[in-house]
Design an enzyme around this catalytic site. Sequence first.
Site, PDB file in Angstrom:
ATOM      1  N   SER A   1       1.187  -3.817  -7.422  1.00 54.50           N
ATOM      2  CA  SER A   1       1.717  -4.969  -7.360  1.00 54.50           C
ATOM      3  C   SER A   1       0.422  -5.877  -7.656  1.00 54.50           C
ATOM      4  O   SER A   1      -0.648  -5.392  -7.233  1.00 54.50           O
ATOM      5  CB  SER A   1       2.000  -5.205  -6.061  1.00 54.50           C
ATOM      6  OG  SER A   1       2.240  -6.640  -6.030  1.00 54.50           O
TER       7      SER A   1
ATOM      8  N   GLY B   1      12.801   6.028  -6.131  1.00 52.99           N
ATOM      9  CA  GLY B   1      13.379   4.750  -5.922  1.00 52.99           C
ATOM     10  C   GLY B   1      14.143   4.115  -7.477  1.00 52.99           C
ATOM     11  O   GLY B   1      14.093   3.040  -7.630  1.00 52.99           O
ATOM     12  N   GLY B   2      15.028   4.821  -7.757  1.00 58.70           N
ATOM     13  CA  GLY B   2      15.631   5.004  -8.987  1.00 58.70           C
ATOM     14  C   GLY B   2      16.867   4.168  -9.006  1.00 58.70           C
ATOM     15  O   GLY B   2      17.756   4.392 -10.233  1.00 58.70           O
ATOM     16  N   THR B   3      17.322   3.582  -7.807  1.00 60.42           N
ATOM     17  CA  THR B   3      18.811   3.157  -7.859  1.00 60.42           C
ATOM     18  C   THR B   3      19.017   1.819  -8.183  1.00 60.42           C
ATOM     19  O   THR B   3      20.104   1.354  -8.524  1.00 60.42           O
ATOM     20  CB  THR B   3      19.256   3.397  -6.377  1.00 60.42           C
ATOM     21  OG1 THR B   3      18.601   2.715  -5.315  1.00 60.42           O
ATOM     22  CG2 THR B   3      19.289   4.961  -6.103  1.00 60.42           C
TER      23      THR B   3
ATOM     24  N   TYR C   1       1.021  -5.334   3.070  1.00 60.60           N
ATOM     25  CA  TYR C   1       1.663  -5.073   1.814  1.00 60.60           C
ATOM     26  C   TYR C   1       0.661  -4.889   0.461  1.00 60.60           C
ATOM     27  O   TYR C   1       0.542  -3.977  -0.026  1.00 60.60           O
ATOM     28  CB  TYR C   1       2.752  -6.110   1.325  1.00 60.60           C
ATOM     29  CG  TYR C   1       3.292  -5.738  -0.039  1.00 60.60           C
ATOM     30  CD1 TYR C   1       4.238  -4.775  -0.320  1.00 60.60           C
ATOM     31  CD2 TYR C   1       3.168  -6.505  -1.038  1.00 60.60           C
ATOM     32  CE1 TYR C   1       4.971  -4.406  -1.288  1.00 60.60           C
ATOM     33  CE2 TYR C   1       3.682  -6.379  -2.223  1.00 60.60           C
ATOM     34  CZ  TYR C   1       4.553  -5.287  -2.510  1.00 60.60           C
ATOM     35  OH  TYR C   1       5.080  -5.102  -3.630  1.00 60.60           O
TER      36      TYR C   1
END
Length: 245
Positions: free
Chosen positions: A139, A16-18, A152
């Site tokens: 989180s 998820g490095g974008t 979540y």
Amino acid sequence: MAKTKKLQGKVAVITGGTTGIGLAAAKLFVKEGAYVFITGRSQKELDEAVKAIGSNVTGVQGDIANLTDLDRLYEAVAIKGRIDVVFANAGVAEFAPLGKITEEHFDKLFDINVKGTLFTVQKALPLLNDGGSIILNGSVASVKGTPAFGVYGATKAALRSFVRTWTSDLKDRHIRSNVISPGPTDTPVIDGQPADAIARIVSTIPMGRMGEPDEIAKAALFLASDDSSFITGIELFVDGGRGQV
């Protein structure tokens, strides 16, 4: 005398490095001397991120919930022969209150956030150096009972549990496993949210503002580097005090 870079010569994988935290971490890791592999589901966003990072980076398109995509990622990484840091950052946030939770909502969040993260790490193990660092992106939702955050929050609590177990599983290899738990952070996920919703979120943060992706990235750098050489199995809250009060 030149300042030694904290990740000089290290190889890091950041899923998820974008955008957001992942992109901020990739930029910082490269600045601190690492070669970084990033993933993202959109080839266009991946190409833009690689360009933004500039050097010492390879982008590999894929979805962490798809194990074939993960195999392809590690085939690409194998060219380097090893991994020193895995930052399993990719995840998805969607919300539904109890009574409105669908099977699709549950499966999507657990497939990406829990299954995807688990196999991101497990499939890295053959390449991961002894003494390496595993960092999961959790989180503050894992410890706060925020309305509609049930599924979540549960996925993020699972990640907290994983690092405890992996600390024991991997102790003979001296691999450290930790989780960073950000509070509300100003990332593209926030874009498009109504102003009153943002104000409500900010009102729950003792420091009175949201975090910046760079602030989370600095915590990831700390856990990736030798600065945290005696730290494993922890949950590091980077949340402006949200989880503590």
